[in-house]
Scaffold this motif. Structure first.
Motif, PDB file in Angstrom:
ATOM      1  N   ALA A   1       0.766  27.802  31.575  1.00 10.51           N
ATOM      2  CA  ALA A   1      -0.618  27.520  31.186  1.00 10.51           C
ATOM      3  C   ALA A   1      -0.981  26.111  31.628  1.00 10.51           C
ATOM      4  N   GLN A   2      -2.249  25.933  31.943  1.00  7.57           N
ATOM      5  CA  GLN A   2      -2.717  24.629  32.402  1.00  7.57           C
ATOM      6  C   GLN A   2      -3.906  24.189  31.562  1.00  7.57           C
ATOM      7  N   SER A   3      -4.013  22.884  31.389  1.00  9.05           N
ATOM      8  CA  SER A   3      -5.159  22.347  30.662  1.00  9.05           C
ATOM      9  C   SER A   3      -5.426  20.937  31.133  1.00  9.05           C
ATOM     10  N   VAL A   4      -6.633  20.486  30.832  1.00  5.86           N
ATOM     11  CA  VAL A   4      -7.074  19.152  31.229  1.00  5.86           C
ATOM     12  C   VAL A   4      -7.727  18.479  30.037  1.00  5.86           C
ATOM     13  N   THR A   5      -7.433  17.204  29.855  1.00  5.27           N
ATOM     14  CA  THR A   5      -8.096  16.411  28.827  1.00  5.27           C
ATOM     15  C   THR A   5      -8.776  15.225  29.481  1.00  5.27           C
TER      16      THR A   5
ATOM     17  N   PHE B   1     -16.377  16.162  36.016  1.00  4.88           N
ATOM     18  CA  PHE B   1     -15.416  17.105  35.472  1.00  4.88           C
ATOM     19  C   PHE B   1     -14.108  17.025  36.226  1.00  4.88           C
ATOM     20  N   CYS B   2     -13.020  16.917  35.481  1.00  5.66           N
ATOM     21  CA  CYS B   2     -11.688  17.040  36.033  1.00  5.66           C
ATOM     22  C   CYS B   2     -11.256  18.492  35.874  1.00  5.66           C
ATOM     23  N   ALA B   3     -10.514  19.014  36.845  1.00  4.36           N
ATOM     24  CA  ALA B   3     -10.085  20.407  36.770  1.00  4.36           C
ATOM     25  C   ALA B   3      -8.685  20.541  37.357  1.00  4.36           C
ATOM     26  N   VAL B   4      -7.951  21.533  36.856  1.00  5.90           N
ATOM     27  CA  VAL B   4      -6.584  21.762  37.315  1.00  5.90           C
ATOM     28  C   VAL B   4      -6.415  23.223  37.701  1.00  5.90           C
ATOM     29  N   SER B   5      -5.597  23.431  38.710  1.00 11.73           N
ATOM     30  CA  SER B   5      -5.271  24.781  39.133  1.00 11.73           C
ATOM     31  C   SER B   5      -3.825  24.777  39.594  1.00 11.73           C
TER      32      SER B   5
ATOM     33  N   SER C   1      -2.456  31.020  39.782  1.00  8.13           N
ATOM     34  CA  SER C   1      -3.807  31.218  39.251  1.00  8.13           C
ATOM     35  C   SER C   1      -4.761  31.787  40.289  1.00  8.13           C
ATOM     36  N   ARG C   2      -4.465  31.599  41.564  1.00 12.42           N
ATOM     37  CA  ARG C   2      -5.232  32.230  42.637  1.00 12.42           C
ATOM     38  C   ARG C   2      -6.738  32.007  42.501  1.00 12.42           C
ATOM     39  N   GLY C   3      -7.111  30.745  42.414  1.00 13.99           N
ATOM     40  CA  GLY C   3      -8.528  30.422  42.436  1.00 13.99           C
ATOM     41  C   GLY C   3      -9.102  30.018  41.106  1.00 13.99           C
ATOM     42  N   LYS C   4      -8.423  30.262  40.021  1.00 13.44           N
ATOM     43  CA  LYS C   4      -8.971  29.908  38.721  1.00 13.44           C
ATOM     44  C   LYS C   4      -8.775  28.428  38.449  1.00 13.44           C
ATOM     45  N   LEU C   5      -9.852  27.759  38.107  1.00 12.93           N
ATOM     46  CA  LEU C   5      -9.803  26.356  37.710  1.00 12.93           C
ATOM     47  C   LEU C   5      -9.950  26.242  36.203  1.00 12.93           C
ATOM     48  N   GLN C   6      -9.173  25.348  35.617  1.00 15.91           N
ATOM     49  CA  GLN C   6      -9.325  25.010  34.202  1.00 15.91           C
ATOM     50  C   GLN C   6     -10.022  23.661  34.148  1.00 15.91           C
ATOM     51  N   PHE C   7     -11.222  23.631  33.573  1.00 12.13           N
ATOM     52  CA  PHE C   7     -12.026  22.414  33.564  1.00 12.13           C
ATOM     53  C   PHE C   7     -11.833  21.625  32.276  1.00 12.13           C
ATOM     54  N   GLY C   8     -11.984  20.306  32.399  1.00 12.03           N
ATOM     55  CA  GLY C   8     -12.075  19.474  31.223  1.00 12.03           C
ATOM     56  C   GLY C   8     -13.473  19.544  30.634  1.00 12.03           C
TER      57      GLY C   8
END
Lengths: 114, 114
Positions: free
Chosen positions: A1-5, A90-94, A98-105
């Motif tokens: 799992a990925q997340s951004v703060t 916005f900071c984002a991690v992938s 995940s193949r294209g999915k970004l997790q945004f802050g």
């Protein structure tokens, strides 16, 4: 799992001063990291991205970000703020798979004062 | 001009009245995605599509439907909108469904459900 703060939902800087926006990430795989900017009433635009080539990444409009694996950080900086830098960032991690999915802050609103 | 086009830009509707937000890209991108943006929460993915006829749920799919019958179009359907779906919606696309790809965003659709 990925997340951004993102630390700080609002940042106020004087014109000509340093802009520093903080981003820390969590990822169980080698991350790809992004900074996007959203100007008022517009969609998001890519500022820069880290893809493991170089730890210091230069983007558009004079912004740059440094990837620090030991600190799990990807802070965004600009040496001298301009009035046109007022926007939400916005900071984002992938990362695979995940193949294209970004997790945004949650985003940081930057206000530039004269 | 390469772009992602969303329509409408603003939409006010009432609870339970079906609506569709259209999204079209002219860049021959394989990957398309829908996000919703809420204050303090950043962008959260609703649905995404790897290619024609291939769609999957994102983080917040409840109450939404999508379809990908043509490569360029990826409409978002709210069969029975509710007030908690009041939000700013963004369509995005990228050339390939890869974790390091740049996303191109539409200008957004501000939806209000009364």
């Amino acid at each position: 799992a990925q997340s951004v703060t993102q630390l700080g939902s609002h940042v106020s800087v004087s014109e000509g001063a340093l802009v520093l926006l903080r981003c820390n990430y969590s990822s169980s795989v080698p991350p790809y990291l992004f900074w996007y900017v959203q100007y008022p009433n517009q969609g998001l635009q890519l500022l820069l991205k880290y893809t493991s080539a170089a730890t210091l990444v230069k983007g558009i409009n004079g912004f740059e970000a440094e990837f620090k694996k030991s600190e799990t950080s990807f802070h965004l900086t600009k040496p001298s703020a301009h009035m046109s830098d007022a926007a939400e960032y916005f900071c984002a991690v992938s990362g695979a798979p995940s193949r294209g999915k970004l997790q945004f802050g949650a985003g940081t609103q930057v206000v530039v004062t004269p | 001009e390469a772009q992602v086009t969303q329509n409408p830009r603003y939409l006010i509707t009432v609870t339970g009245k079906k609506l569709t937000v259209t999204c079209s890209q002219n860049m021959n991108h394989e990957y398309m995605s829908w996000y919703r943006q809420d204050p303090g929460l950043g962008l959260r993915q609703i649905y995404y599509s790897m290619n024609v006829e291939v769609t999957d749920k994102g983080d917040v799919p409840e109450g939404y439907k999508v379809s990908r019958k043509e490569k360029r179009n990826f409409p978002l359907i709210l069969e029975s909108p509710s007030p908690n779906q009041t939000s700013l919606y963004f369509c995005a696309s990228s050339l390939r469904p890869a974790p390091n790809e740049k996303l191109f965003f539409g200008s957004g659709t501000q939806l209000s459900v009364l």
